[in-house]
Enzyme design. Sequence first.
Site, PDB file in Angstrom:
ATOM      1  N   LYS A   1      -3.624 -25.746   0.338  1.00 37.74           N
ATOM      2  CA  LYS A   1      -3.452 -26.683  -0.781  1.00 37.74           C
ATOM      3  C   LYS A   1      -3.546 -25.893  -2.069  1.00 37.74           C
ATOM      4  CE  LYS A   1      -5.812 -30.530  -3.093  1.00 37.74           C
ATOM      5  NZ  LYS A   1      -6.741 -31.647  -2.951  1.00 37.74           N
TER       6      LYS A   1
HETATM    7  C1  5RP Z   1     -10.361 -29.846  -6.122  1.00 37.76           C
HETATM    8  C2  5RP Z   1      -9.792 -30.767  -5.106  1.00 37.76           C
HETATM    9  C3  5RP Z   1     -10.088 -32.185  -5.331  1.00 37.76           C
HETATM   10  O1  5RP Z   1     -11.296 -32.642  -5.443  1.00 37.76           O
HETATM   11  C4  5RP Z   1      -9.036 -33.141  -5.170  1.00 37.76           C
HETATM   12  O2  5RP Z   1      -8.656 -33.171  -3.845  1.00 37.76           O
HETATM   13  C5  5RP Z   1      -7.927 -32.900  -6.137  1.00 37.76           C
HETATM   14  O3  5RP Z   1      -7.007 -33.947  -6.155  1.00 37.76           O
HETATM   15  P1  5RP Z   1      -6.195 -34.295  -7.473  1.00 37.76           P
HETATM   16  O4  5RP Z   1      -6.166 -33.041  -8.320  1.00 37.76           O
HETATM   17  O5  5RP Z   1      -4.840 -34.669  -7.000  1.00 37.76           O
HETATM   18  O6  5RP Z   1      -6.909 -35.424  -8.165  1.00 37.76           O
HETATM   19  O7  5RP Z   1      -9.156 -30.359  -4.170  1.00 37.76           O
HETATM   20  O8  5RP Z   1      -9.943 -28.554  -5.887  1.00 37.76           O
END
Ligand code: 5RP
Length: 284
Positions: free
Chosen positions: A173
Site C-alpha cells: 500500500k
Molecule cells: C496510514 C494508513 C491509515 O491509517 C489509513 O489506512 C489511511 O487511509 P486514508 O489515507 O485513505 O484515509 O495506512 O499510513
Amino acid sequence: MDWGMQNRISRIIKPASGRTVMLAVDHGYFMGPTTGLEKLGRAVKPLLPYADTLMLTRGALRYYIDPGVDVPITLRMSGGTSILNKQLLHEGSVCSMEDAVRLNVSCVAFSILVGAEYERDTILAFTKMVDEARSYGIPSLCVTAVGRDMVRDARYMALASRMGAELGADIVKTYYVEGFRKVVESCPVPVVIAGGKKIPERDALQMAHDAISAGAAGVDMGRNIFQAENPVAMIQAVRAVVHENAGVDDAYGLYRSLKSKLGAKAKPRAKAKAKPRAKVRAGR
Ligand code: 5RP
C-alpha cells in the site's frame, strides 16, 4: 503459493477483476476518534456490502464490528506512536499473530518508514510479522508510510514499495504520485493506493482512476470515502472505477446520482450560539 495464502488473497483481490476496494478505517490507532469514525460501527455498517476487505485495528474490530459480517479483515498490526508525537510512524508491533489468528483475519498490515532515522526498527518488525503470518498462511500488506517532511515522488514510492515486496509483502500500500506506473512496474506484488487527506470527491475518483490506469490493483481508501458527503455513494463510485474501469465522468455521475437518491449524509448541526454571559458589574 500455499493454498490458504492464495485463498485469503483471493478473498481480498477479487479474481474476476484482479482488483480490490479495501476500506481503511484503522485511523484510530494513531489519530483517535477521526472525523467520520467517531461512531465507527455505525459509519462502517452501510459501507460493508461494497468493501472487498475492511482494514482496521483489533480494538475497532472487537468493539464495533459484528462478528457475523461476511467481510475479510485486514488487521493493522503496527503502531506505537500518536499524531501528537514528533516521531510519528516510528511503529512497532502492537498485536500478536495469535490474536490475529483468533480474529480470523485474512491479511495483516504493517507500516514501514523507509528513509527515516529509525527505518531499521520498522523494517525488522515488519519482516518478523511476515514470517509469523506466513507460518499461518496469512498474507502481509506493507504500508509504505511517508513522514511529514519526506518527498512524495515516484522515485521514493518505487524504492519503498519494492523494498516492501522484497522484504516479504504480498500486497503493498502506497500513495499515488505522478509517474505512478514506475512504482507499479518495479514492484512484483499488487500495489494499492491510500486515499490520503480528504479532497473533493471528483478529485479522489480521478486519483483512483489514474492509479488504476497506471496498473494499481486497487485502493485502500479511508477518509475520501467515510468523510465524503455521502460515503455510501462514494464507495460505489470508487468500485465502478476499480472493478469496472469506469471513467472519471461516469464515476462522478454515478456518485452524484446515488447521492441525490440516497440523500446527502446528515450534516452536523451547527453549534448553538453560546448564550451571552451575564455581565458582572465591576465593583460591588
Ligand atoms: C496510514 C494508513 C491509515 O491509517 C489509513 O489506512 C489511511 O487511509 P486514508 O489515507 O485513505 O484515509 O495506512 O499510513
